[in-house]
Design a protein around this motif. Structure first.
Motif, PDB file in Angstrom:
ATOM      1  N   LEU A   1      -5.467 -10.453  -2.004  1.00  8.01           N
ATOM      2  CA  LEU A   1      -6.842 -10.193  -1.593  1.00  8.01           C
ATOM      3  C   LEU A   1      -7.373 -11.522  -1.077  1.00  8.01           C
ATOM      4  CD1 LEU A   1      -8.068  -8.020  -4.581  1.00  8.01           C
ATOM      5  CD2 LEU A   1      -7.922  -7.280  -2.199  1.00  8.01           C
TER       6      LEU A   1
ATOM      7  N   HIS B   1      -7.700   4.699 -12.052  1.00  8.01           N
ATOM      8  CA  HIS B   1      -8.463   3.445 -12.091  1.00  8.01           C
ATOM      9  C   HIS B   1      -8.056   2.568 -13.272  1.00  8.01           C
ATOM     10  CE1 HIS B   1     -12.045   0.820 -12.218  1.00  8.01           C
ATOM     11  NE2 HIS B   1     -12.092   1.062 -10.927  1.00  8.01           N
TER      12      HIS B   1
ATOM     13  N   VAL C   1     -12.461   2.210  -3.069  1.00  4.82           N
ATOM     14  CA  VAL C   1     -12.875   1.424  -1.898  1.00  4.82           C
ATOM     15  C   VAL C   1     -14.225   1.884  -1.343  1.00  4.82           C
ATOM     16  CG1 VAL C   1     -10.556   0.785  -1.155  1.00  4.82           C
ATOM     17  CG2 VAL C   1     -11.550   2.964  -0.398  1.00  4.82           C
TER      18      VAL C   1
ATOM     19  N   GLU D   1      -5.288  -2.707  -7.336  1.00  2.97           N
ATOM     20  CA  GLU D   1      -6.531  -3.320  -6.838  1.00  2.97           C
ATOM     21  C   GLU D   1      -7.450  -2.311  -6.172  1.00  2.97           C
ATOM     22  OE1 GLU D   1      -7.310  -6.385  -7.314  1.00  2.97           O
ATOM     23  OE2 GLU D   1      -5.467  -7.518  -7.610  1.00  2.97           O
ATOM     24  N   ARG D   2      -6.844  -1.374  -5.438  1.00  4.19           N
ATOM     25  CA  ARG D   2      -7.682  -0.473  -4.648  1.00  4.19           C
ATOM     26  C   ARG D   2      -7.201   0.965  -4.716  1.00  4.19           C
ATOM     27  NH1 ARG D   2      -8.485  -3.359   1.223  1.00  4.19           N
ATOM     28  NH2 ARG D   2      -9.982  -4.963   0.586  1.00  4.19           N
TER      29      ARG D   2
ATOM     30  N   LYS E   1     -12.597  -0.245  -8.230  1.00  2.73           N
ATOM     31  CA  LYS E   1     -11.372  -0.185  -7.416  1.00  2.73           C
ATOM     32  C   LYS E   1     -11.451   0.873  -6.321  1.00  2.73           C
ATOM     33  CE  LYS E   1      -8.427  -1.658 -11.233  1.00  2.73           C
ATOM     34  NZ  LYS E   1      -7.322  -1.265 -12.129  1.00  2.73           N
TER      35      LYS E   1
ATOM     36  N   SER F   1       0.845  -1.176   0.000  1.00  2.44           N
ATOM     37  CA  SER F   1       0.000   0.000   0.000  1.00  2.44           C
ATOM     38  C   SER F   1       0.891   1.239   0.000  1.00  2.44           C
ATOM     39  CB  SER F   1      -0.835  -0.062   1.278  1.00  2.44           C
ATOM     40  OG  SER F   1      -1.626   1.061   1.392  1.00  2.44           O
TER      41      SER F   1
ATOM     42  N   SER G   1     -12.311  -3.423   2.311  1.00  3.79           N
ATOM     43  CA  SER G   1     -12.515  -2.280   1.445  1.00  3.79           C
ATOM     44  C   SER G   1     -13.124  -1.118   2.238  1.00  3.79           C
ATOM     45  CB  SER G   1     -13.435  -2.696   0.295  1.00  3.79           C
ATOM     46  OG  SER G   1     -13.762  -1.612  -0.493  1.00  3.79           O
TER      47      SER G   1
ATOM     48  N   ARG H   1      -7.724   4.542  -2.595  1.00  2.00           N
ATOM     49  CA  ARG H   1      -8.277   5.310  -1.474  1.00  2.00           C
ATOM     50  C   ARG H   1      -7.885   6.758  -1.670  1.00  2.00           C
ATOM     51  NH1 ARG H   1      -9.960   2.015   2.552  1.00  2.00           N
ATOM     52  NH2 ARG H   1      -9.158  -0.106   2.470  1.00  2.00           N
TER      53      ARG H   1
ATOM     54  N   GLU I   1      -2.423  -1.140  -3.529  1.00  2.00           N
ATOM     55  CA  GLU I   1      -3.393  -0.138  -3.073  1.00  2.00           C
ATOM     56  C   GLU I   1      -2.717   1.230  -3.018  1.00  2.00           C
ATOM     57  OE1 GLU I   1      -6.205  -0.507   0.556  1.00  2.00           O
ATOM     58  OE2 GLU I   1      -4.375   0.393   1.327  1.00  2.00           O
TER      59      GLU I   1
END
Ligand code: 5AD
Length: 493
Positions: free
Chosen positions: A471, A275, A308, A281-282, A306, A152, A454, A284, A199
């Motif tokens: 994940l 995106h 969250v 994957e994510r 994606k 992350s 998420s 924020r 992330e």
């Protein structure tokens, strides 16, 4: 080569700035010391948001300076970040052992300045000047550092704040809003993903104001592969993207509910572009301003998988009277309306907030409004702050400052309410299946692995290093205080 230890106070932006300075020094051959006691250079990256944060950093520096004077002369000491910016030379006058004071637009100068001090070319350096383009200089990452950072990562998308909430020192410590360009940010994100990051958290003082005061909104960005054209039209053919329009000045036209998408703000355009990155994957982001939750952003939650299921939306107060005094630019009803729309778009969305208690003039009735808002919205968590007078801010000299004792009482009552609601919400997870992104071993108990849902709930489970970055589906077996415990073995039974 010398070693450095950086201690960070305050927000995620500060964490990110410290990481970028550390990466800059490591790239020059420096090493990272395991503690301040073993370092040739000690830097404190400071926070000014409340007086308490400033006093903590000053106290820490006094202790380090006393030890260095006695046992390790020659160690270089520096302040950087928000308090460095707002106090400048004053810090050296107060603490003469300090050698460097580095403002918030000068992080990229850290290595050069430290070289000059270490070589003896200069004795003391204070640099808190503004610097054009500095928003694009927070880009180096330390991905071989802690386990968490390799899964992350934080990416700074803008600096500064033009909101001027009456309680807040940030516009004075971080300067005017300045945004990086979309291609620059996307390139950094791509690079991170190619190195294993799953992330990304997009960071800024008010991320929803991204691009409103710079080339993005004016349409003078260089064209990007994902479709930006000079002139302000995004001509995107990607499957995730709808035809959108750059909104000059950031005013959102009314939504065309259910039909054609609303025109998108630069921030949503950035979300769309990030995106697109394959392997990510994510996504924020923090922190947004409630005012920035136009229908385009709500729509982004509905259509970007994606993004969250989580939003940190600082409300500050539940009283319209206080919100106005704070210069927040929304009413309680508007705030609640945003939450409703978000929950309609993503029913399981986790919502957290910041609340200030004891703002000047806050009456018992105003505070009751805040309590009732907390009950109405049912936040998953709320960070509660006792109002702290900050220099140069309008609220510091407002009449009817609330006595400290009342600030503390209100803090306690609100905390009890928030915790009670959160505990109930966390308990509701027991027995449910969730998906987490595994970040690495838990800091408190390295035998356990930790990850987040998420909706941003921390989940601990008995796993091993091979789970890192995955994940994983888990069944929640137990809820603790702001932590869930899960078991991968009983999923699908
Ligand atoms: N006093 C108390 N809390 C403050 N915050 C910002 N300024 C002050 C202040 N003067 C809080 C706000 C903000 C969070 C980061 O810090 O709630 O959202």
């Amino acid at each position: 080569m010398p070693s450095v230890f950086i201690k960070t106070y305050g927000c995620q932006m500060n964490e990110r700035d410290s990481e970028a300075v550390a990466a800059q020094l490591v790239a020059k051959g420096w090493s990272l010391a395991p503690s301040e006691k073993a370092a040739d250079v000690v830097l404190l990256n400071t926070c000014s948001v409340r007086d308490f944060a400033e006093q903590k950093a000053i106290g820490k520096m006094q202790n380090i300076a006393a030890d260095v004077r006695k046992n390790r002369p020659g160690v270089v000491l520096g302040f950087m970040g928000c308090m460095a910016q707002s106090r400048g030379q004053e810090l050296i006058d107060k603490l003469p052992d300090v050698d460097l004071v580095l403002g918030t637009q000068k992080f990229h100068r850290a290595a050069d300045y430290l070289d000059e001090i270490i070589s003896g070319a200069r004795e003391k350096i204070v640099d808190v000047a503004e610097e054009q383009g500095s928003e694009a200089t927070i880009r180096d990452h330390l991905l071989n550092g802690s386990a968490k950072t390799s899964v992350s990562a934080f990416v700074s998308i803008m600096q500064g704040c033009n909101q001027y909430c009456t309680f807040c020192i940030v516009p004075y410590t971080r300067g005017e809003e300045r945004s990086r360009t979309i291609p620059d940010i996307v390139a950094e994100c791509r690079e991170l993903v190619s190195r294993g990051v799953k992330e990304i958290t997009l960071l800024g003082q008010i991320v929803t104001s991204y691009g409103k005061r710079s080339g993005v909104a004016a349409g003078i960005l260089p064209a990007v592969e994902s479709g930006f054209q000079p002139g302000g039209q995004a001509l995107n053919s990607s499957k995730h993207l709808k035809v959108s329009q750059v909104v000059p000045g950031g005013k959102m036209p009314p939504s065309t509910a259910g039909g054609t998408p609303a025109a998108t703000s630069p921030f949503v355009q950035l979300l769309d572009a990030v995106h697109e990155i394959e392997g990510l994957e994510r996504i924020r982001f923090t922190s947004p301003h409630p005012k920035g939750y136009g229908d385009d952003l709500i729509d982004a939650y509905a259509r970007l998988p994606k993004l969250v299921e989580s939003a940190h939306l600082p409300v500050q107060s539940g009283s319209d009277r206080v919100l106005k005094l704070m210069h927040r630019g929304y009413t309680r009803e508007q705030f609640v309306g945003i939450i409703k729309k978000l929950r309609r778009a993503r029913p399981d969305i986790g919502i957290t907030t910041d609340i200030i208690v004891g703002f000047p003039g806050e009456t018992d009735e105003d505070f009751e409004e805040t309590l009732s808002l907390a009950r109405e919205v049912e936040f998953d968590n709320a960070y509660i702050f006792k109002y702290s007078q900050r220099r140069d801010t309008p609220a510091a000299t407002m009449p009817d400052q609330v006595p400290q004792k009342i600030r503390e009482e209100r803090n306690k009552r609100l905390l009890e309410t928030v915790n009670e609601i959160a505990a109930r919400k966390y308990k509701q997870f027991v027995g449910r299946q969730v998906q987490i992104l595994v970040e690495g071993p838990s800091r408190k108990n390295p035998a356990r692995m930790t990850g987040r849902t998420s909706c941003n709930k921390i989940v601990l489970f008995d796993g091993s290093d091979r789970h890192r970055g995955q994940l994983m589906d888990l069944k929640i077996t137990r809820a603790g205080s702001f932590t869930l415990y899960g078991d991968p073995a009983i999923v699908n039974l």
